[in-house]
Design a protein around this motif. Structure first.
Motif, PDB file in Angstrom:
ATOM      1  N   SER A 112      10.497  12.328  -8.540  1.00  0.00           N
ATOM      2  CA  SER A 112      11.907  12.689  -8.368  1.00  0.00           C
ATOM      3  C   SER A 112      12.693  12.390  -9.633  1.00  0.00           C
ATOM      4  CB  SER A 112      12.518  11.898  -7.213  1.00  0.00           C
ATOM      5  OG  SER A 112      11.748  12.072  -6.070  1.00  0.00           O
ATOM      6  N   LEU A 113      12.396  11.236 -10.231  1.00  0.00           N
ATOM      7  CA  LEU A 113      13.133  10.840 -11.427  1.00  0.00           C
ATOM      8  C   LEU A 113      12.907  11.847 -12.560  1.00  0.00           C
ATOM      9  CD1 LEU A 113      14.860   8.380 -12.327  1.00  0.00           C
ATOM     10  CD2 LEU A 113      12.811   7.509 -13.427  1.00  0.00           C
ATOM     11  N   LEU A 114      11.648  12.237 -12.756  1.00  0.00           N
ATOM     12  CA  LEU A 114      11.341  13.194 -13.812  1.00  0.00           C
ATOM     13  C   LEU A 114      11.975  14.543 -13.513  1.00  0.00           C
ATOM     14  CD1 LEU A 114       7.627  12.551 -14.743  1.00  0.00           C
ATOM     15  CD2 LEU A 114       9.625  12.431 -16.223  1.00  0.00           C
ATOM     16  N   SER A 115      11.880  14.950 -12.234  1.00  0.00           N
ATOM     17  CA  SER A 115      12.493  16.230 -11.852  1.00  0.00           C
ATOM     18  C   SER A 115      13.959  16.209 -12.215  1.00  0.00           C
ATOM     19  CB  SER A 115      12.380  16.472 -10.349  1.00  0.00           C
ATOM     20  OG  SER A 115      11.055  16.468  -9.971  1.00  0.00           O
ATOM     21  N   LEU A 116      14.600  15.087 -11.922  1.00  0.00           N
ATOM     22  CA  LEU A 116      16.027  14.971 -12.187  1.00  0.00           C
ATOM     23  C   LEU A 116      16.319  15.141 -13.685  1.00  0.00           C
ATOM     24  CD1 LEU A 116      18.735  14.298 -10.834  1.00  0.00           C
ATOM     25  CD2 LEU A 116      18.345  11.933 -11.471  1.00  0.00           C
ATOM     26  N   VAL A 117      15.522  14.442 -14.497  1.00  0.00           N
ATOM     27  CA  VAL A 117      15.734  14.529 -15.948  1.00  0.00           C
ATOM     28  C   VAL A 117      15.532  15.975 -16.415  1.00  0.00           C
ATOM     29  CG1 VAL A 117      14.851  13.788 -18.196  1.00  0.00           C
ATOM     30  CG2 VAL A 117      15.067  12.134 -16.330  1.00  0.00           C
ATOM     31  N   MET A 120       0.838  -1.207   0.000  1.00  0.00           N
ATOM     32  CA  MET A 120       0.000   0.000   0.000  1.00  0.00           C
ATOM     33  C   MET A 120       0.863   1.243   0.000  1.00  0.00           C
ATOM     34  SD  MET A 120      -3.287   0.429   0.722  1.00  0.00           S
ATOM     35  CE  MET A 120      -3.410   1.584   2.074  1.00  0.00           C
ATOM     36  N   GLN A 121       1.853   1.206   0.891  1.00  0.00           N
ATOM     37  CA  GLN A 121       2.718   2.369   1.037  1.00  0.00           C
ATOM     38  C   GLN A 121       3.501   2.620  -0.251  1.00  0.00           C
ATOM     39  OE1 GLN A 121       5.284   2.102   4.345  1.00  0.00           O
ATOM     40  NE2 GLN A 121       5.357   4.307   4.586  1.00  0.00           N
ATOM     41  N   MET A 122       3.880   1.531  -0.876  1.00  0.00           N
ATOM     42  CA  MET A 122       4.650   1.680  -2.106  1.00  0.00           C
ATOM     43  C   MET A 122       3.792   2.340  -3.182  1.00  0.00           C
ATOM     44  SD  MET A 122       6.702  -0.961  -4.380  1.00  0.00           S
ATOM     45  CE  MET A 122       5.685  -2.203  -5.040  1.00  0.00           C
ATOM     46  N   ILE A 123       2.543   1.884  -3.315  1.00  0.00           N
ATOM     47  CA  ILE A 123       1.701   2.436  -4.379  1.00  0.00           C
ATOM     48  C   ILE A 123       1.311   3.878  -4.070  1.00  0.00           C
ATOM     49  CG2 ILE A 123      -0.489   2.178  -5.615  1.00  0.00           C
ATOM     50  CD1 ILE A 123      -0.272  -0.828  -4.956  1.00  0.00           C
ATOM     51  N   SER A 124       0.986   4.145  -2.800  1.00  0.00           N
ATOM     52  CA  SER A 124       0.488   5.483  -2.493  1.00  0.00           C
ATOM     53  C   SER A 124       1.616   6.499  -2.360  1.00  0.00           C
ATOM     54  CB  SER A 124      -0.359   5.455  -1.225  1.00  0.00           C
ATOM     55  OG  SER A 124       0.441   5.118  -0.138  1.00  0.00           O
ATOM     56  N   GLN A 125       2.811   6.050  -1.936  1.00  0.00           N
ATOM     57  CA  GLN A 125       3.876   7.037  -1.715  1.00  0.00           C
ATOM     58  C   GLN A 125       5.134   6.791  -2.545  1.00  0.00           C
ATOM     59  OE1 GLN A 125       4.533   7.232   2.474  1.00  0.00           O
ATOM     60  NE2 GLN A 125       2.409   7.664   2.880  1.00  0.00           N
ATOM     61  N   SER A 126       5.734   5.620  -2.331  1.00  0.00           N
ATOM     62  CA  SER A 126       7.060   5.427  -2.920  1.00  0.00           C
ATOM     63  C   SER A 126       7.066   5.573  -4.434  1.00  0.00           C
ATOM     64  CB  SER A 126       7.606   4.064  -2.533  1.00  0.00           C
ATOM     65  OG  SER A 126       7.468   3.877  -1.164  1.00  0.00           O
ATOM     66  N   ILE A 127       6.128   4.886  -5.118  1.00  0.00           N
ATOM     67  CA  ILE A 127       6.170   4.927  -6.580  1.00  0.00           C
ATOM     68  C   ILE A 127       5.925   6.343  -7.112  1.00  0.00           C
ATOM     69  CG2 ILE A 127       4.980   4.160  -8.678  1.00  0.00           C
ATOM     70  CD1 ILE A 127       5.004   1.374  -7.586  1.00  0.00           C
ATOM     71  N   PRO A 128       4.847   7.047  -6.682  1.00  0.00           N
ATOM     72  CA  PRO A 128       4.677   8.402  -7.227  1.00  0.00           C
ATOM     73  C   PRO A 128       5.829   9.333  -6.873  1.00  0.00           C
ATOM     74  CG  PRO A 128       2.960   7.883  -5.604  1.00  0.00           C
ATOM     75  CD  PRO A 128       3.706   6.633  -5.874  1.00  0.00           C
ATOM     76  N   GLN A 129       6.331   9.230  -5.640  1.00  0.00           N
ATOM     77  CA  GLN A 129       7.448  10.115  -5.265  1.00  0.00           C
ATOM     78  C   GLN A 129       8.684   9.796  -6.092  1.00  0.00           C
ATOM     79  OE1 GLN A 129       7.002  12.572  -3.565  1.00  0.00           O
ATOM     80  NE2 GLN A 129       5.221  12.190  -2.282  1.00  0.00           N
ATOM     81  N   PHE A 130       8.866   8.505  -6.300  1.00  0.00           N
ATOM     82  CA  PHE A 130      10.031   8.073  -7.067  1.00  0.00           C
ATOM     83  C   PHE A 130       9.950   8.618  -8.495  1.00  0.00           C
ATOM     84  CE2 PHE A 130      11.807   4.953 -10.049  1.00  0.00           C
ATOM     85  CZ  PHE A 130      13.125   4.936  -9.626  1.00  0.00           C
ATOM     86  N   LEU A 131       8.783   8.468  -9.120  1.00  0.00           N
ATOM     87  CA  LEU A 131       8.620   8.947 -10.493  1.00  0.00           C
ATOM     88  C   LEU A 131       8.774  10.462 -10.558  1.00  0.00           C
ATOM     89  CD1 LEU A 131       5.653   6.784 -11.794  1.00  0.00           C
ATOM     90  CD2 LEU A 131       8.051   6.658 -12.450  1.00  0.00           C
TER      91      LEU A 131
END
Ligand code: ATP
Length: 618
Positions: free
Chosen positions: A161-166, A148-159
């Motif tokens: 951050s990744l996009l921000s980085l690019v 649950m935590q991964m879907i609600s937080q980790s994955i969106p935050q990760f994406l």
């Protein structure tokens, strides 16, 4: 059972698990998923765009004003408002994807739980024999929570951050390639360190998750066996066992968290260091003319360099949670990928409309014809062999001819194979060779549901469900009328004690009937089997001693239950089976003696020794 069986599985394929999970999230609600992804892009883009805008703000709007004697602030105000608008859109997009992903994760959780439970019900008994209950349960609790935590937080935050980085990298290059290259060199060093720490911590997080599963399993086992532990004064050993598991968990958690917590300060300080270096180098380059840098470019670059460090540290942080959750997701997928019970049977059961409580086997024949065979309860075991584990044979050449209405008793020491014989009949496990027929129909041809429906089982461990006494008896026949329930309870001799309860048949039972005595629970399970009214009974006789009066009632209830049915009684006390039509004496999975009570006594063999007390059943 090997409680680490599921923990020592081969390495997890993270990519496959992640893509499977993302597909699952997408399928749950494509609209929400797509809007969230778009919001993530907008959120990341707006921050970078806002930072780039600083260059214009300084060079185009602020610097010229400084040189003017009578400055007009209107263009600056418009520019500041534009910048505020860009950031506001970013904040809104961020809020939107956070909310949507939280809702989506709830939906996924609901579906996954449902699917897991449904699938679990379809699994063969062998799965539950081989897997620890605590470990299965922790898939429903810990693993689903981390998922649950991964879907609600980790994955969106990760994406995000990744996009921000690019975006940040592209923007930095557009401002100054020289400063960008310099920034990369500093970061290349830190990435090596981060990678090392991520690998370490994700390994220990996995270990921690497994240890948690083990400790749950241990807790469950010890809780179930609490009385046995107390009776045998095993508290100390149990405590030591628990401490051992707890210690392993503490060490794994400690290591996992140590590596994880080292990560963040390193990343944070790298960012600050870079900030100072860029300001210094950028200023020097501008003053000495090494690169075409304006004040606005440097300010904008400094802002971007901050946004550059931040996503990297967030990515590493989110990666940890994702890896941890993927281990959990994998354990969930493992469960839902377990093969359901295979059933190739096509013979079904149908009611004889002309005679009440009479049934047929419907055997499909060529040309869409159905052959109807009356269900009488004639069971034949014909040279049956069986092994739970290949190469370790448990049943050897078992031959039984249980004619309709016959009471067949299985006697033998513990581990002789009595329960295994009943496991063959209800097809919890499949025989290795030989044949079992039910009214002449090979049981593998009968649909499992129908086969089990035609057998009633009373186990020594009576399991009652939360609900009223009425519900518990009706469990044997969900559509039974109240009168049928009363009738079954009377025949089972349960009626008397039920009337003595405060709410009679409406008395609510919970916690597996802990308020009822062992004997009372047995009477209820007899009533439950009575109402099911199946032609064949399997009865695992209770070993626990009950008071003489209740025992007599249980015995009378049993006799009523068995009357007219083919029954297999797994006997633990000889007194209850002397009236059997056939007694089979088992030893190490072989039938060593057979006959009725008198015949067996005459043989003066193993049974005779048991009956005369020269030998005792263990
Ligand atoms: N799920 C299983 N997997 C592997 N071996 C098993 C399994 N269940 C039982 N066995 C083994 O099969 C043998 C027969 O066991 P079974 O339970 O049939 O004995 P039993 O005569 O019913 O014993 P008891 O009187 O103690 O209930 C034993 O050696 C047991 O260890």
């Amino acid at each position: 059972m090997d409680q680490t069986a599921t923990n020592s599985k081969p390495k997890i394929n993270h990519k496959r698990t992640l893509s499977r999970l993302l597909k699952l999230v997408y399928k749950t609600s494509p609209v929400m998923f797509i809007i969230s992804m778009i919001s993530i892009v907008i959120s990341a883009g707006s921050i970078v765009y806002g930072s780039l805008f600083i260059e214009q703000l300084i060079d185009k709007y602020i610097t010229p004003l400084i040189k003017q004697s009578n400055p007009d602030f209107t263009p600056l105000l418009t520019a500041v408002l534009t910048m505020g608008g860009i950031f506001a859109i970013g904040v809104l997009a961020n809020y939107l994807f956070t909310v949507l992903m939280a809702v989506l994760s709830q939906k996924v959780q609901f579906n996954v739980r449902n699917h897991m439970f449904e699938h679990m019900e379809s699994l063969p008994i062998a799965y539950f024999d081989q897997n620890n209950y605590g470990d299965i349960m922790s898939r429903y609790t810990n693993d689903i929570d981390t998922l649950m935590q991964m879907i609600s937080q980790s994955i969106p935050q990760f994406l995000n951050s990744l996009l921000s980085l690019v975006f940040v990298i592209v923007a930095m290059f557009s401002l100054s390639w020289q400063l960008t290259v310099f920034s990369f060199v500093v970061f290349a060093l830190s990435i090596g360190i981060v990678r090392f720490l991520t690998i370490k911590s994700s390994y220990y997080f996995k270990v921690q998750q497994n240890k948690l599963g083990q400790i749950n399993g241990y807790d469950e086992e010890m809780l179930n066996g609490l009385k046995v532990i107390k009776v045998f004064s095993h508290e100390q050993a149990t405590k030591e066992g628990f401490n051992g598991f707890n210690d392993e968990l503490r060490i794994a958690s400690g290591k996992a968290n140590t590596y994880a917590t080292i990560l963040f300060p390193i990343m944070g300080n790298m960012g600050n260091l870079l900030y100072v270096l860029i300001a210094f180098l950028g200023g020097a380059a501008a003053i000495n003319g090494w690169a075409p840098l304006t004040l606005g470019t440097i300010a904008s670059f400094l802002q971007l360099s901050k946004s550059f460090a931040q996503p990297i540290s967030q990515i590493s942080q989110q990666l940890n949670s994702i890896v941890l959750a993927l281990a959990g997701a994998n354990r969930i997928f493992e469960l839902v990928d377990e093969h359901s019970e295979i059933d190739n049977g096509n013979v079904t059961m149908s009611e004889n409309e002309k005679v009440e409580n009479s049934w047929f086997w419907d055997i499909p024949e060529q040309g869409n014809k159905i052959k109807k065979v009356p269900i009488k309860g004639h069971i034949i075991f014909d040279h049956v062999n069986f092994s739970y584990v290949p190469g370790h044979q448990i049943l050897h050449d078992i031959n039984i001819d249980a004619k309709p209405g016959m009471k067949v008793a299985l006697v033998g020491e513990t581990g002789a194979g009595k329960t295994t014989i009943s496991n063959m009949l209800n097809r919890f496990y499949e025989i290795e060779s030989g044949k079992i027929t039910y009214d002449g129909v090979p049981i593998e041809n009968i649909r499992k549901d129908d086969l089990r429906h035609s057998l009633s089982i009373v186990l020594q461990e009576t399991h009652l469900f939360s609900g009223t006494i009425m519900d518990n008896i009706r469990f044997g026949k969900p559509d039974a009328s109240d009168d049928e329930v009363y009738q079954a309870a009377r025949l089972a001799h349960a009626d008397e004690f039920i009337h003595e309860l405060d709410d009679g048949y409406n008395t609510v039972i919970d916690g597996n009937g802990s308020d009822l005595s062992q004997g009372q629970k047995q009477l209820l399970s007899i009533a439950r089997a009575m109402i099911a009214d199946e032609p064949v009974m399997i009865l695992d006789e209770a070993t626990s001693s009950i008071d003489t009066r209740t025992e007599k009632m249980v015995q009378a209830g049993m006799d009523n239950l068995l009357a007219g049915r083919t029954s297999f009684v797994i006997a633990h006390r000889l007194s209850t089976i002397v009236n059997s039509d056939l007694i089979l004496v088992l030893d190490h999975g072989r039938i060593i003696e057979r006959g009725n009570h008198e015949e067996l006594l005459k043989q003066k063999g193993y049974y005779y020794q048991l009956y005369t007390g020269k030998k005792e059943l263990q």
